[in-house]
Write a protein that holds these residues in place. Structure first.
Motif, short mmCIF file in Angstrom:
data_model
loop_
_atom_site.label_atom_id
_atom_site.label_comp_id
_atom_site.label_asym_id
_atom_site.label_seq_id
_atom_site.Cartn_x
_atom_site.Cartn_y
_atom_site.Cartn_z
N GLN A 80 -47.58 -33.72 32.85
CA GLN A 80 -47.05 -34.73 31.93
C GLN A 80 -45.66 -34.33 31.42
OE1 GLN A 80 -48.78 -37.63 31.02
NE2 GLN A 80 -50.31 -37.00 32.50
N LEU A 81 -45.45 -33.02 31.28
CA LEU A 81 -44.18 -32.53 30.75
C LEU A 81 -43.07 -32.56 31.79
CD1 LEU A 81 -45.44 -29.36 28.79
CD2 LEU A 81 -44.52 -31.45 27.78
N SER A 82 -43.42 -32.36 33.05
CA SER A 82 -42.37 -32.20 34.06
C SER A 82 -41.98 -33.53 34.71
CB SER A 82 -42.82 -31.21 35.13
OG SER A 82 -43.95 -31.72 35.79
N ASP A 84 -40.78 -37.18 34.30
CA ASP A 84 -40.17 -38.00 33.24
C ASP A 84 -40.90 -39.33 33.01
OD1 ASP A 84 -38.39 -36.14 32.50
OD2 ASP A 84 -36.67 -37.01 33.56
N PHE A 87 -43.73 -38.37 30.95
CA PHE A 87 -43.35 -37.74 29.68
C PHE A 87 -42.98 -38.78 28.61
CE2 PHE A 87 -40.29 -35.49 26.88
CZ PHE A 87 -41.20 -34.61 26.33
N LYS A 91 -44.90 -37.86 25.09
CA LYS A 91 -44.26 -37.31 23.88
C LYS A 91 -44.56 -38.15 22.63
CE LYS A 91 -39.53 -39.24 24.47
NZ LYS A 91 -39.89 -40.60 24.24
N ASN A 160 -39.85 -30.20 28.49
CA ASN A 160 -39.52 -31.24 29.47
C ASN A 160 -38.17 -30.92 30.14
OD1 ASN A 160 -37.68 -34.07 29.35
ND2 ASN A 160 -39.51 -34.17 30.62
N LYS A 161 -37.21 -30.44 29.35
CA LYS A 161 -35.89 -30.09 29.93
C LYS A 161 -36.04 -28.93 30.91
CE LYS A 161 -32.89 -31.22 26.13
NZ LYS A 161 -32.76 -30.59 24.82
N GLN A 164 -37.63 -29.60 34.51
CA GLN A 164 -37.00 -30.48 35.50
C GLN A 164 -36.94 -29.74 36.84
OE1 GLN A 164 -35.95 -33.76 34.86
NE2 GLN A 164 -37.02 -33.35 32.93
#
Ligand SMILES: C[S@@+](CC[C@H](N)C(=O)[O-])C[C@H]1O[C@@H](n2cnc3c(N)ncnc32)[C@H](O)[C@@H]1O
Length: 277
Positions: A80-82, A84, A87, A91, A160-161, A164
């Protein structure tokens, strides 16, 4: 034979932080572990036992990065974090969230029907349970000591940043270590469950003697560079008597019947490249 010289020690708190709390997390060990990784030139990095990812988040990314764990719930959160497109929805689930014993119970008893809901449940329980244990979560949030829910969104945005273009998988470690690469400069950091610690409560899948032996054999055959951390005990010293063994000690969080405390443990860093300290 080439020897790598470590000449820089910085504080663990100078490294970027993982968004998770994690049993066996290596946050307090970063100042010892990351210099062992920074000395080796590499353009591909693999972490087969990533868990909460203290080392991955603390370390600089290289051209190609691959994190893996056998625990499906934690990997679902990384997913879910990686990604977009996922995400954007993930979030916002934490807006106006609260940390209370009642809410913890409510989330623990939620029956979840999608990857997004599963990831919400896992992350909420990770932030509010004793030692970050998601497997058998018990309320462990402490006002004034634990990170409050208004901070969580920032943790997720930073993650998340960093995630990537990072490859995320849910495989057994052997597949990750043995996977072919186009690069000649592959470096792996491995943090398996400890040999002596009782981890039945912390992780879903237990790591048995056979797994410790299997890991050693796989590493003995790899052509990639590796750095491995373990608890200091005679069994591990014997298993890795063919590699370089460095003694270290660092603090780690531990859960016991009196709550959480920090203990100092004797640890080993084991490599197949030679380092001058
Ligand atoms: C000591 S923890 C890693 C902690 C991590 N370095 C951190 O800082 O949070 C060990 C991890 O190994 C994972 N694991 C156990 N058996 C595995 C296997 N066969 N293959 C891959 N991962 C495994 C567990 O799920 C756990 O997340």
């Amino acid at each position: 034979m080439h020897e790598y010289k470590i000449n820089q020690y910085i504080k663990s708190s100078d490294y970027s932080k993982s968004p998770f709390r994690y049993p066996g997390g290596k946050f307090y060990a970063l100042k010892h572990i990351i210099p062992f990784l920074d000395v080796v030139k590499h353009d591909e990095y693999r972490e087969p036992f990533v868990g909460g990812g203290s080392v991955f988040f603390g370390k600089k990314k290289v051209e190609s990065n691959w994190i893996n764990d056998i625990e499906p719930e934690i990997i679902n959160v990384y997913d879910q974090l990686s990604n977009d497109a996922k995400f954007i929805h993930f979030k916002d689930l934490f807006n106006n969230e609260i940390a209370s014993k009642d809410r913890h119970k409510q989330v623990r008893d939620l029956s979840v029907n999608s990857e997004l809901e599963r990831a919400f449940k896992t992350y909420y329980l990770n932030r509010t349970s004793y030692s970050g244990i998601i497997n058998k979560p018990a309320w462990g949030y402490k006002d004034g000591k634990s990170s409050p829910p208004e901070n969580w969104k920032n943790f997720l945005l930073n993650a998340n940043k960093k995630l990537q273009d990072v490859k995320v998988t849910n495989l057994d470690f052997e597949k990750v270590i043995n996977a072919k690469s186009k690069s000649k400069d592959v470096l792996m950091y491995l943090d398996p469950p400890y040999f002596l610690a009782d981890q039945k409560r912390a992780y879903t899948k237990s790591f048995e003697l056979n797994d410790h032996n299997r890991l050693m054999k796989t590493l003995k055959n790899t052509k990639y560079k590796f750095c491995l951390s373990y608890d200091d005990c005679k069994e591990i010293r014997e298993l890795y008597n063919w590699a370089n063994i460095y003694e270290k000690s660092w603090l780690y969080n531990t859960a016991n019947s009196n709550g959480e405390s920090r203990m100092k443990g004797n640890e080993l860093i084991i490599t197949n490249y030679s380092v001058i300290l």
